[in-house]
Motif scaffolding. Structure first.
Motif, PDB file in Angstrom:
ATOM      1  N   GLU A  86      -4.173 -56.456  29.825  1.00 49.45           N
ATOM      2  CA  GLU A  86      -4.076 -56.131  28.402  1.00 49.45           C
ATOM      3  C   GLU A  86      -2.643 -55.856  27.944  1.00 49.45           C
ATOM      4  N   GLN A  87      -1.762 -55.504  28.849  1.00 48.36           N
ATOM      5  CA  GLN A  87      -0.385 -55.153  28.460  1.00 48.36           C
ATOM      6  C   GLN A  87       0.570 -56.342  28.493  1.00 48.36           C
ATOM      7  N   GLN A  88       0.111 -57.509  28.913  1.00 47.88           N
ATOM      8  CA  GLN A  88       0.986 -58.688  28.925  1.00 47.88           C
ATOM      9  C   GLN A  88       1.266 -59.137  27.499  1.00 47.88           C
ATOM     10  N   GLY A  89       2.365 -59.829  27.317  1.00 48.58           N
ATOM     11  CA  GLY A  89       2.626 -60.429  26.014  1.00 48.58           C
ATOM     12  C   GLY A  89       3.848 -59.876  25.310  1.00 48.58           C
ATOM     13  N   PHE A  90       3.832 -60.016  23.987  1.00 47.33           N
ATOM     14  CA  PHE A  90       4.961 -59.603  23.153  1.00 47.33           C
ATOM     15  C   PHE A  90       4.906 -58.114  22.846  1.00 47.33           C
ATOM     16  N   LEU A  98       8.090 -49.047  18.695  1.00 50.26           N
ATOM     17  CA  LEU A  98       7.148 -50.087  19.096  1.00 50.26           C
ATOM     18  C   LEU A  98       6.038 -50.230  18.061  1.00 50.26           C
ATOM     19  N   LEU A  99       5.856 -51.450  17.567  1.00 55.34           N
ATOM     20  CA  LEU A  99       4.793 -51.745  16.604  1.00 55.34           C
ATOM     21  C   LEU A  99       3.600 -52.415  17.272  1.00 55.34           C
ATOM     22  N   VAL A 100       3.886 -53.386  18.118  1.00 58.10           N
ATOM     23  CA  VAL A 100       2.838 -54.144  18.807  1.00 58.10           C
ATOM     24  C   VAL A 100       3.114 -54.063  20.301  1.00 58.10           C
ATOM     25  N   ALA A 101       2.093 -53.659  21.055  1.00 56.30           N
ATOM     26  CA  ALA A 101       2.257 -53.473  22.503  1.00 56.30           C
ATOM     27  C   ALA A 101       1.362 -54.425  23.267  1.00 56.30           C
ATOM     28  N   GLY A 102       1.937 -55.517  23.713  1.00 56.18           N
ATOM     29  CA  GLY A 102       1.204 -56.438  24.568  1.00 56.18           C
ATOM     30  C   GLY A 102       0.205 -57.302  23.835  1.00 56.18           C
ATOM     31  N   GLY A 109      -3.601 -67.235  25.028  1.00 54.41           N
ATOM     32  CA  GLY A 109      -4.642 -66.313  25.481  1.00 54.41           C
ATOM     33  C   GLY A 109      -4.138 -65.481  26.647  1.00 54.41           C
ATOM     34  N   ARG A 110      -4.800 -64.375  26.899  1.00 56.62           N
ATOM     35  CA  ARG A 110      -4.464 -63.541  28.062  1.00 56.62           C
ATOM     36  C   ARG A 110      -4.977 -64.234  29.312  1.00 56.62           C
ATOM     37  N   GLU A 111      -4.109 -64.353  30.281  1.00 56.48           N
ATOM     38  CA  GLU A 111      -4.463 -65.027  31.525  1.00 56.48           C
ATOM     39  C   GLU A 111      -3.986 -64.180  32.700  1.00 56.48           C
ATOM     40  N   GLU A 112      -4.724 -64.251  33.770  1.00 54.55           N
ATOM     41  CA  GLU A 112      -4.321 -63.565  34.999  1.00 54.55           C
ATOM     42  C   GLU A 112      -2.944 -64.062  35.459  1.00 54.55           C
TER      43      GLU A 112
END
Length: 150
Positions: A86-90, A98-102, A109-112
């Motif tokens: 859930e924490q991956q990403g921008f 911080l405005l957007v966390a992950g 999409g979120r991927e392993e």
């Protein structure tokens, strides 16, 4: 948990030069760095400045260490409040907050396979309209045409 949220949202204020202290129920909140930038095995890629609409956005990608390069405690801390997937990403920041966390901002999409990828985006208050930042500074949407940079 409130402490984890404050440690994440305000981590750039809680560390470095001119740091501040935030207390919750008498306990000093320690910052949570979503990029594990102090870990020797973290790969910090060079930042890039991109013109989005009428403002410069600074983009800096990080690849966090594989679990074999961390102790169990370091691995659990680096995962973040919501865990690795859930924490991956921008991570979008406006003036260090911080405005957007992950989030992949509906671009991917979120991927392993990408759970170690985190990307810091620094925007200024000049970008509020373009990024549709709400009054609570809690949500934002990507500007039209941003996907041409991905």
């Amino acid at each position: 948990m409130v402490e984890d949220h404050l440690a994440m949202v305000f981590h750039r204020f809680l560390e470095g030069a001119n740091k501040i202290q935030i207390y919750l129920n008498g306990n000093n909140i320690s910052p949570w760095d979503p990029f594990s930038s102090k870990e020797i095995a973290t790969q910090e890629l060079p930042p890039e400045s991109v013109l989005v609409k009428d403002d410069i956005v600074i983009i800096q990608p990080y690849i966090l260490p594989h679990h074999t390069k961390l102790t169990q405690i370091e691995y659990e801390k680096a995962a973040g409040p919501k865990g690795w997937l859930e924490q991956q990403g921008f991570y979008i920041y406006r003036n260090k907050r911080l405005l957007v966390a992950g989030s992949w901002l509906h671009l991917f999409g979120r991927e392993e396979s990408s759970k170690l990828a985190r990307v810091k985006l620094d925007i200024t208050n000049k970008s509020d309209f373009n990024w549709q930042i709400d009054i609570k500074k809690y949500k934002c949407k990507t500007p039209t045409g941003i996907n041409k940079y991905t």
